[in-house]
Every structure is written in structure tokens, then in C-alpha cells.
Design a protein around this motif. Sequence first.
Motif, PDB file in Angstrom:
ATOM      1  N   UNK A  73     -10.235 -99.293  -7.385  1.00  0.00           N
ATOM      2  CA  UNK A  73     -10.417-100.691  -7.826  1.00  0.00           C
ATOM      3  C   UNK A  73     -10.057-100.010  -9.511  1.00  0.00           C
ATOM      4  N   UNK A  74      -9.352-100.696 -10.744  1.00  0.00           N
ATOM      5  CA  UNK A  74      -8.862-100.686 -11.134  1.00  0.00           C
ATOM      6  C   UNK A  74      -9.407-102.281 -12.624  1.00  0.00           C
ATOM      7  N   UNK A  75      -9.007-100.966 -13.589  1.00  0.00           N
ATOM      8  CA  UNK A  75      -9.829-101.809 -15.437  1.00  0.00           C
ATOM      9  C   UNK A  75     -10.585-101.230 -15.395  1.00  0.00           C
ATOM     10  N   UNK A  76     -11.045-102.193 -17.000  1.00  0.00           N
ATOM     11  CA  UNK A  76     -12.726-101.229 -16.859  1.00  0.00           C
ATOM     12  C   UNK A  76     -13.718-102.162 -16.257  1.00  0.00           C
ATOM     13  N   UNK A  77     -14.889-101.444 -16.480  1.00  0.00           N
ATOM     14  CA  UNK A  77     -15.560-102.045 -15.566  1.00  0.00           C
ATOM     15  C   UNK A  77     -16.526-100.102 -14.723  1.00  0.00           C
ATOM     16  N   UNK A  78     -17.856-100.874 -13.744  1.00  0.00           N
ATOM     17  CA  UNK A  78     -18.067 -99.368 -13.767  1.00  0.00           C
ATOM     18  C   UNK A  78     -18.531 -99.935 -12.065  1.00  0.00           C
ATOM     19  N   UNK A  79     -17.713 -99.132 -11.091  1.00  0.00           N
ATOM     20  CA  UNK A  79     -18.166 -98.719  -9.935  1.00  0.00           C
ATOM     21  C   UNK A  79     -19.212 -97.981  -9.453  1.00  0.00           C
ATOM     22  N   UNK A  80     -19.796 -98.284  -9.038  1.00  0.00           N
ATOM     23  CA  UNK A  80     -21.314 -97.626  -8.241  1.00  0.00           C
ATOM     24  C   UNK A  80     -21.193 -97.001  -7.050  1.00  0.00           C
ATOM     25  N   UNK A  81     -20.899 -95.932  -6.686  1.00  0.00           N
ATOM     26  CA  UNK A  81     -21.526 -95.794  -5.416  1.00  0.00           C
ATOM     27  C   UNK A  81     -22.524 -95.350  -4.783  1.00  0.00           C
ATOM     28  N   UNK A  82     -23.535 -96.178  -4.216  1.00  0.00           N
ATOM     29  CA  UNK A  82     -25.012 -96.163  -2.745  1.00  0.00           C
ATOM     30  C   UNK A  82     -24.899 -95.932  -2.088  1.00  0.00           C
ATOM     31  N   UNK A  83     -26.175 -94.812  -2.146  1.00  0.00           N
ATOM     32  CA  UNK A  83     -26.454 -94.127  -0.938  1.00  0.00           C
ATOM     33  C   UNK A  83     -26.980 -93.607  -0.727  1.00  0.00           C
ATOM     34  N   UNK A  84     -27.902 -93.083   0.406  1.00  0.00           N
ATOM     35  CA  UNK A  84     -29.394 -92.001   0.934  1.00  0.00           C
ATOM     36  C   UNK A  84     -28.623 -91.186   0.232  1.00  0.00           C
ATOM     37  N   UNK A  85     -29.293 -90.040   0.014  1.00  0.00           N
ATOM     38  CA  UNK A  85     -28.682 -88.526  -0.065  1.00  0.00           C
ATOM     39  C   UNK A  85     -28.396 -88.087   1.550  1.00  0.00           C
ATOM     40  N   UNK A  86     -27.501 -87.381   1.301  1.00  0.00           N
ATOM     41  CA  UNK A  86     -26.946 -86.216   1.965  1.00  0.00           C
ATOM     42  C   UNK A  86     -25.722 -87.552   2.708  1.00  0.00           C
ATOM     43  N   UNK A 104     -18.512-103.430  -9.422  1.00  0.00           N
ATOM     44  CA  UNK A 104     -18.028-103.561  -8.165  1.00  0.00           C
ATOM     45  C   UNK A 104     -19.329-102.739  -7.312  1.00  0.00           C
ATOM     46  N   UNK A 105     -19.266-102.658  -6.173  1.00  0.00           N
ATOM     47  CA  UNK A 105     -20.319-102.241  -5.613  1.00  0.00           C
ATOM     48  C   UNK A 105     -19.579-100.793  -4.028  1.00  0.00           C
ATOM     49  N   UNK A 106     -20.197-100.066  -3.879  1.00  0.00           N
ATOM     50  CA  UNK A 106     -19.402 -99.238  -3.188  1.00  0.00           C
ATOM     51  C   UNK A 106     -20.666 -98.716  -2.061  1.00  0.00           C
ATOM     52  N   UNK A 107     -21.223 -99.060  -1.190  1.00  0.00           N
ATOM     53  CA  UNK A 107     -22.363 -98.344  -0.001  1.00  0.00           C
ATOM     54  C   UNK A 107     -21.822 -97.235   0.945  1.00  0.00           C
ATOM     55  N   UNK A 108     -22.730 -96.051   1.200  1.00  0.00           N
ATOM     56  CA  UNK A 108     -21.841 -95.039   1.663  1.00  0.00           C
ATOM     57  C   UNK A 108     -23.048 -94.864   1.979  1.00  0.00           C
ATOM     58  N   UNK A 109     -22.806 -94.174   4.037  1.00  0.00           N
ATOM     59  CA  UNK A 109     -24.348 -93.963   4.818  1.00  0.00           C
ATOM     60  C   UNK A 109     -23.387 -93.068   5.681  1.00  0.00           C
ATOM     61  N   UNK A 110     -23.852 -91.714   5.727  1.00  0.00           N
ATOM     62  CA  UNK A 110     -23.359 -90.398   7.002  1.00  0.00           C
ATOM     63  C   UNK A 110     -21.930 -90.843   7.332  1.00  0.00           C
ATOM     64  N   UNK A 111     -20.990 -90.821   5.919  1.00  0.00           N
ATOM     65  CA  UNK A 111     -20.072 -91.312   5.701  1.00  0.00           C
ATOM     66  C   UNK A 111     -18.841 -92.253   5.317  1.00  0.00           C
ATOM     67  N   UNK A 112     -19.364 -93.228   5.674  1.00  0.00           N
ATOM     68  CA  UNK A 112     -19.119 -94.328   5.858  1.00  0.00           C
ATOM     69  C   UNK A 112     -18.730 -95.262   4.938  1.00  0.00           C
ATOM     70  N   UNK A 113     -18.418 -95.644   4.607  1.00  0.00           N
ATOM     71  CA  UNK A 113     -17.867 -96.832   3.115  1.00  0.00           C
ATOM     72  C   UNK A 113     -17.805 -98.103   3.868  1.00  0.00           C
ATOM     73  N   UNK A 114     -19.392 -98.245   4.128  1.00  0.00           N
ATOM     74  CA  UNK A 114     -20.029 -99.719   4.607  1.00  0.00           C
ATOM     75  C   UNK A 114     -19.897-101.054   4.314  1.00  0.00           C
ATOM     76  N   UNK A 115     -19.519-101.222   2.890  1.00  0.00           N
ATOM     77  CA  UNK A 115     -19.651-102.588   1.929  1.00  0.00           C
ATOM     78  C   UNK A 115     -18.406-101.591   1.402  1.00  0.00           C
ATOM     79  N   UNK A 116     -17.707-102.458   0.441  1.00  0.00           N
ATOM     80  CA  UNK A 116     -17.358-102.543  -0.888  1.00  0.00           C
ATOM     81  C   UNK A 116     -16.797-103.856  -0.858  1.00  0.00           C
TER      82      UNK A 116
END
Length: 297
Positions: free
Chosen positions: A26-39, A202-214
Motif C-alpha cells: 500500500x502506498x500514499x495517503x489513505x487508510x488500509x483496514x485489516x478486517x477479521x475476527x478476533x484471533x 483499501x481493505x485486507x480481510x484476514x482469517x485463520x492467518x491467511x489474507x483472503x482478500x485485498x
Amino acid sequence: MMNISVNKVSKRYGDIQALTDISFEVEGNGCLVLLGPNGAGKTTLMKIMTNIIRPTSGEVRINGINVREDPGRALSSVGSLIEQPEFYPYITGYEALMFTCMIKGLSHERCISEVNRVSSLTHCRDYLNRKTKEYSRGMKQRVGLAAALIGNPDIIILDEPTFGLDPNGMMEIREIILNLKNVKLIVLSTHLIYEAELLANHIGIIDHGHLIHFGPVEKDRYLEVRGRIRGTDLKLNGVDVIDREENRIILRKNRDIENWEIIKALESSGSSIETFDYYSVIEDLYKNSVSHSDAES
């Protein structure tokens, strides 16, 4: 230059695989949100990004500098709040912030001005002279966020920054982030879909230690239309129907096109529109990605 590059980062604790081959940039200004359940592994990834823990394999580069090989240079333009902040119980919030300033090498005069600036920004000035052992969780969170903003860093990494805050506090912190992302690069973790929808470029979805969407969040490209909808072919170039239910369709604009043109095309096909609004796909992405990940586990 504001750039974060994560390349094939994995982390293993004994028999537990916390992260597996995480890669994104990710580059430049803005907000990358890492979204995912606890753990899911969000905090582990942020600890690696800020050199708190070492990855089992892979690397993180900030502004082109390897975080493990040269942490001083790589993190010189970074402020962070990882997990719930804790302070020595017998010092005041003011002393904690001044100590952070001194660690960053600021002069005494600059420390005073910085503490005033960040405490005003995060609305924690009223209780800075109290011992931190008296702080509520929300108070600690505000002071921790203030510490992350000291020195006016270009890149800010925040692990669930609204955790522990009351509704008013959540709204205030989100408003701060919305303003900051116009000029800074923010990486923020949350398990709240609404928060991701509000803040993410930007959105990154993390579950069980895997990046499953970016990917980018194209908030103005998706539309939800409710009413008596006739047919699915709008006969309008650049607009696709991506989902259809009874009395509801989701549209995606693939080029610049005015909304009134879409409304006109719908009405020309015999549709009667009750509501017409922008639609966030984050909830659908999260639901489909995480449920798919769970099914494979």
C-alpha cells in the motif's frame, strides 16, 4: 514517500501457524483496514510490521527499508498503537507522553508543545495529571493514541484504536482518523464491519492467518436499488447487475456515468424505484470470504 510492503510474511508459534504467506503493498495517503475476527492474526501482523516480534519467514519494508535489518530508519516515520496500551501505574498520563517524546529524541520545548497538540487532538487533556492506575480502558486508549501521534509521523499503525471507548469516543476517534488519512498513510485493524466501511480506502480481510482478500474499496461504484424492478438488462453500457433479489438489485458502475442516467434507464424498462443509494460490498466480501475460509478449515 509513504509505502508499506509486506512480502510472504509467516509466523509460527510452536505447533500454531499464526500467519501464512501474507503479502500486500500500500502506498500514499489513505487508510488500509485489516478486517477479521478476533484471533485471525491481525495483531500478530502489526507486531511484525512494527518490529515487536520477528517473522518466521518473509519481510516487511517501510519506505523501502527492511524493518528487521534497520528498524531505526524504517520506523522513524511511524507511530503505532498495538493492543491495549499499558503504562507504569504511578506516573501520570502527561509524564507518559513526555517520556514518549524524549524517547523520540525531541527537545524539551518540542515535547511540551507535542503533548499539548496530541492531547488536544485525542481529547485526553482533562485527565493527563491523574495517575494512570486510575484510568479507565477508554482513557488508556486515548492516551495511547496520543502517544502514537507524537512527532507527527507520516505512517500510523493502529490496532483496534476504538477498543474500549464509549460511542461518543468511538465517533471522535473515527473523525480524527478520517481527517488524518487525507495526508497520512494509516493501517488500522478492526473486527467491526461498520468501522471498515467508514474508514477504508483499501481493505485486507484476514482469517485463520491467511489474507483472503485485498484490494481498494470503490465506494462510489456500487449501487443498491429497491422497488418494483423489471428485467435485469439495463441496456446501459458500463453498468452491470451483479446481484438480484425480489424487489432489489445491486449494480456496479464500470465507468464514469451519472446516477440519473441509471435511474432513467431503469424507469424506461418499466421499473418503479423506491430507494436508490450507494452500496458497500465490504460486508458481502467479509461474509463470503470468512465463511469460505471456515469451510476449508
